[in-house]
Design a protein around this motif. Structure first.
Motif: not given
Length: 233
Positions: A55, A73, A75, A82-84, A96, A131-132
């Motif tokens: 996270e 985020s 993971y 990266g869900s965010y 998001g 994402g990230q």
């Protein structure tokens, strides 16, 4: 519409509880715009479990140290997925992504009022980065990138409710510092589209510097080019 410049390659800041097997990385980024003024400050906190990222959270502050945005985020589906949720408080904007086993659910909200939310569902793909996950992907593949391997990936951009073909390649290596470029894969579109340059320490894999369009709008609502330098606790 929020621009397609990707990422502010950042991660977590509010203290939280971690287990004995978890480690926490904290760092700060100072974003300077092309006029030499402070655009904003990033404060990051990333949690790893047995070396794997789980996270992260970034809080953005203005020059007066007032919070102006946040990026959170997780993971659960892997480091590159990266869900965010991202919030830009000054612009009143949110977007998001939530990654599941077989799909990526994306949304964008231009007013951040949760009334006019636009949504889309993208099929899960092996070449995606969300994402990230961009930052985590580079860290995991930095040696190969430095050695000249070019990665072709599908970047999920919730701000556009879609995904696009990008390539990740080495731009230059100077001593222990490697600069990696993220750019549109199509050569013609690449002539007109912005790119992101991210410099990493080859030995520690820490992000040193980011150059690209800001992820946050400035006080006038513009997305300007910034250079962010990072320091680690």
């Amino acid at each position: 519409m929020k621009p397609t410049s990707i990422l502010m390659l950042a991660l977590l800041v509010v203290p939280g509880t971690v287990s004995a097997e978890q480690t926490v990385e904290t760092f700060e980024g100072l974003a300077i715009d092309e006029s030499g003024s402070v655009a904003y400050i990033e404060r990051h906190r990333v949690v790893y479990d047995k070396g794997a990222v789980v996270e992260s959270r970034t809080i953005y502050f203005d020059e007066q140290n007032r919070p102006i945005g946040e990026l959170v985020s997780d993971y659960a589906e892997g480091a590159r997925y990266g869900s965010y949720e991202f919030v830009d408080r000054r612009a009143g904007y949110r977007d998001g992504a939530r990654v599941s086993e077989d799909a990526v659910y994306v949304f964008t909200d231009e007013s951040a009022d949760q009334v006019d939310v636009q949504k889309a569902v993208l099929a899960r793909r092996d070449d995606q980065i969300v994402g990230q996950g961009f930052h985590q992907f580079i860290r995991a593949n930095l040696d190969a990138i430095v050695d000249g391997q070019v990665f072709h990936v599908s970047m999920v951009l919730p701000s556009r409710l879609d995904q696009y073909a990008f390539r990740i390649r080495s731009l230059k290596v100077e001593g222990s510092e490697a600069t990696v470029r993220l750019e549109i894969d199509n050569w013609l579109l690449r002539l007109f589209a912005p790119h992101v340059d991210a410099a990493y320490d080859i030995d520690t894999r820490q992000l040193i510097r980011y150059e690209g369009t800001s992820n946050l709008a400035d006080a006038s609502g513009d997305y300007k080019k910034v250079t962010i330098t990072y320091r680690y606790d």
